[in-house]
Design an enzyme around this catalytic site. Structure first.
Site, PDB file in Angstrom:
ATOM      1  N   VAL A  21       0.836  -1.194   0.000  1.00  0.00           N
ATOM      2  CA  VAL A  21       0.000   0.000   0.000  1.00  0.00           C
ATOM      3  C   VAL A  21       0.876   1.252   0.000  1.00  0.00           C
ATOM      4  O   VAL A  21       1.822   1.356   0.783  1.00  0.00           O
ATOM      5  CB  VAL A  21      -0.946  -0.001   1.227  1.00  0.00           C
ATOM      6  CG1 VAL A  21      -1.840   1.233   1.211  1.00  0.00           C
ATOM      7  CG2 VAL A  21      -1.794  -1.270   1.242  1.00  0.00           C
ATOM      8  N   LYS A  37      -3.380   0.688  -3.424  1.00  0.00           N
ATOM      9  CA  LYS A  37      -3.095  -0.675  -2.991  1.00  0.00           C
ATOM     10  C   LYS A  37      -2.778  -1.531  -4.194  1.00  0.00           C
ATOM     11  O   LYS A  37      -3.630  -1.774  -5.044  1.00  0.00           O
ATOM     12  CB  LYS A  37      -4.315  -1.206  -2.241  1.00  0.00           C
ATOM     13  CG  LYS A  37      -4.116  -2.558  -1.652  1.00  0.00           C
ATOM     14  CD  LYS A  37      -5.189  -2.837  -0.633  1.00  0.00           C
ATOM     15  CE  LYS A  37      -4.951  -4.175   0.025  1.00  0.00           C
ATOM     16  NZ  LYS A  37      -5.805  -4.364   1.190  1.00  0.00           N
ATOM     17  N   ASP A 134     -14.476 -11.409   4.082  1.00  0.00           N
ATOM     18  CA  ASP A 134     -13.262 -11.375   4.902  1.00  0.00           C
ATOM     19  C   ASP A 134     -13.391 -10.370   6.039  1.00  0.00           C
ATOM     20  O   ASP A 134     -12.490  -9.554   6.260  1.00  0.00           O
ATOM     21  CB  ASP A 134     -12.028 -11.091   4.049  1.00  0.00           C
ATOM     22  CG  ASP A 134     -10.746 -11.562   4.737  1.00  0.00           C
ATOM     23  OD1 ASP A 134     -10.830 -12.304   5.733  1.00  0.00           O
ATOM     24  OD2 ASP A 134      -9.657 -11.171   4.290  1.00  0.00           O
TER      25      ASP A 134
HETATM   26  P1  ADP Z   1      -3.068  -6.061   6.094  1.00  0.00           P
HETATM   27  O1  ADP Z   1      -4.418  -6.618   5.774  1.00  0.00           O
HETATM   28  O2  ADP Z   1      -2.046  -7.064   6.493  1.00  0.00           O
HETATM   29  O3  ADP Z   1      -3.124  -4.863   6.992  1.00  0.00           O
HETATM   30  P2  ADP Z   1      -3.063  -4.538   3.693  1.00  0.00           P
HETATM   31  O4  ADP Z   1      -2.407  -4.940   2.432  1.00  0.00           O
HETATM   32  O5  ADP Z   1      -4.528  -4.423   3.693  1.00  0.00           O
HETATM   33  O6  ADP Z   1      -2.515  -5.579   4.711  1.00  0.00           O
HETATM   34  O7  ADP Z   1      -2.472  -3.161   4.201  1.00  0.00           O
HETATM   35  C1  ADP Z   1      -1.123  -3.010   4.565  1.00  0.00           C
HETATM   36  C2  ADP Z   1      -0.958  -1.754   5.408  1.00  0.00           C
HETATM   37  O8  ADP Z   1      -1.205  -0.595   4.616  1.00  0.00           O
HETATM   38  C3  ADP Z   1      -1.930  -1.645   6.557  1.00  0.00           C
HETATM   39  O9  ADP Z   1      -1.477  -2.268   7.707  1.00  0.00           O
HETATM   40  C4  ADP Z   1      -2.065  -0.154   6.739  1.00  0.00           C
HETATM   41  O10 ADP Z   1      -1.000   0.319   7.548  1.00  0.00           O
HETATM   42  C5  ADP Z   1      -1.889   0.388   5.355  1.00  0.00           C
HETATM   43  N1  ADP Z   1      -3.188   0.692   4.703  1.00  0.00           N
HETATM   44  C6  ADP Z   1      -3.999  -0.174   4.040  1.00  0.00           C
HETATM   45  N2  ADP Z   1      -5.088   0.427   3.548  1.00  0.00           N
HETATM   46  C7  ADP Z   1      -4.991   1.732   3.906  1.00  0.00           C
HETATM   47  C8  ADP Z   1      -5.816   2.903   3.701  1.00  0.00           C
HETATM   48  N3  ADP Z   1      -6.976   2.843   3.015  1.00  0.00           N
HETATM   49  N4  ADP Z   1      -5.402   4.067   4.224  1.00  0.00           N
HETATM   50  C9  ADP Z   1      -4.237   4.135   4.919  1.00  0.00           C
HETATM   51  N5  ADP Z   1      -3.425   3.098   5.138  1.00  0.00           N
HETATM   52  C10 ADP Z   1      -3.783   1.896   4.648  1.00  0.00           C
END
Ligand code: ADP
Length: 312
Positions: A21, A37, A134
């Site tokens: 992300v 993402k 999920d």
């Molecule tokens: P996980 O499900 O292991 O948290 P993700 O791929 O969904 O993995 O996200 C990785 C990290 O990116 C998250 O832990 C968060 O810190 C950040 N993140 C994800 N989505 C957002 C968002 N919409 N806004 C801000 N930070 C985000």
């Protein structure tokens, strides 16, 4: 591509199993932040898949609700990776709040507020024929105004991990309902409702309600914590492809048992919790009926979102 050019990619925000992300900005208005993402699409799945995936994800862009993370755009990059442009939610997720027992205190009114937001999100998904698949605390992100937003639709994960489609490995194990563990091929919104029940329980006890290390163990944990699925409480269950239950499983747990662990949300809260954790998916409460439950009108009133506990 066009969609891609709308955004300026910034620093990496984090990385999960299926995605990286990044922070992003709107080129036309660099003060507006987004999260980009990048889904790690598996090699064997890449060839020609991204356009299909983009098309499938487009309908999530139509899903507008205050408790659902906005999917602003979807594009595939030249390496055939999928990129989701999402609302930027910098205040972490519910899992962080649940776990931080040292610094974060919360009570029944806060749980009711968070659960209300979660239930409205799930209702809205189902009303629009979308299953989330999920739901877990880590996928409930927190906006600056305290609003909780359902994020990370399982669909995106199924593109990163194509095998899960065949093996019905949707939903993180601890939040997975018995019908999926038994290999049901046809499932409904009831799968999300079970996960909502698991989140509800976790918010109350501040640790996962039914943790396990394997799928087989997960069935056993459910049979001890909630009760054992059998023909008498779930007609047809023994015909499901992967049906097996331990010999020493409990009969379905009654009100007194649940009151013993979850009394902080009162008898109405416990009643709602029990209805989300009904073994037979056909008898489990629906998202719509969750919203009609008396608990929402019982004391205490839900905390207003601006007064909810938050990190830092
Ligand atoms: P996980 O499900 O292991 O948290 P993700 O791929 O969904 O993995 O996200 C990785 C990290 O990116 C998250 O832990 C968060 O810190 C950040 N993140 C994800 N989505 C957002 C968002 N919409 N806004 C801000 N930070 C985000």
């Amino acid at each position: 591509e066009d969609e891609k050019r709308k955004y300026i990619k910034g620093k990496k925000l984090g990385e999960g199993t299926y995605a990286i992300v990044f922070l992003g900005r709107l080129r036309s208005d660099p003060s507006s932040l987004v999260a980009i993402k990048k889904i790690k699409v598996q090699k064997e799945y890449r060839e020609g898949m991204a356009p299909d995936a983009v098309r499938e994800l487009k309908h999530l862009q139509e899903l507008h609700h205050p408790n659902i993370i906005s999917l602003l755009s979807v594009f595939s990059s030249k390496d055939q990776n999928l990129n989701l442009v999402l609302e930027y939610l910098p205040l972490g997720d519910l899992e962080m709040l649940i776990k931080d027992t040292e610094r974060i205190r919360y009570g029944a009114a806060d749980i009711k507020a968070w659960m209300g937001m979660l239930c409205r999100a799930v209702w809205f998904c189902h009303e629009n024929f979308v299953l989330h698949r999920d739901i877990k605390p880590n996928n409930l992100l927190i906006a600056a105004d305290g609003e909780v937003k359902l994020a990370d639709f399982g669909l995106a994960r199924s593109f990163a991990d194509p095998l899960q489609v065949m093996t019905s490995q949707v939903i993180t194990r601890w939040y997975r309902p018995p019908e999926l563990l038994f290999g049901a091929r046809h499932y409904s919104g009831a799968v999300d409702v079970w996960s909502v029940g698991c989140v509800f329980a976790e918010l109350i006890i501040r640790h996962p309600f039914m943790p396990s290390d394997t799928e087989v163990q997960q069935v056993s944990v459910i049979c001890h914590a909630v009760g054992t699925p059998r023909e008498d409480n779930w007609p047809g269950v023994s015909k499901l492809p992967a049906y097996t239950v331990p010999d020493d499983g409990e009969p379905p747990r009654g009100r007194d048992y649940f009151m013993g662990f979850f009394s902080t949300v009162g008898p109405d809260g416990v009643d709602l919790l029990m209805k989300t954790l009904v073994l037979d998916p056909n008898k489990r409460i629906t998202a719509r009926d969750m919203l009609r439950h008396p608990w929402w009108h019982a004391q205490p009133k839900p905390t207003r979102k601006e007064y909810l506990p938050r990190k830092d």
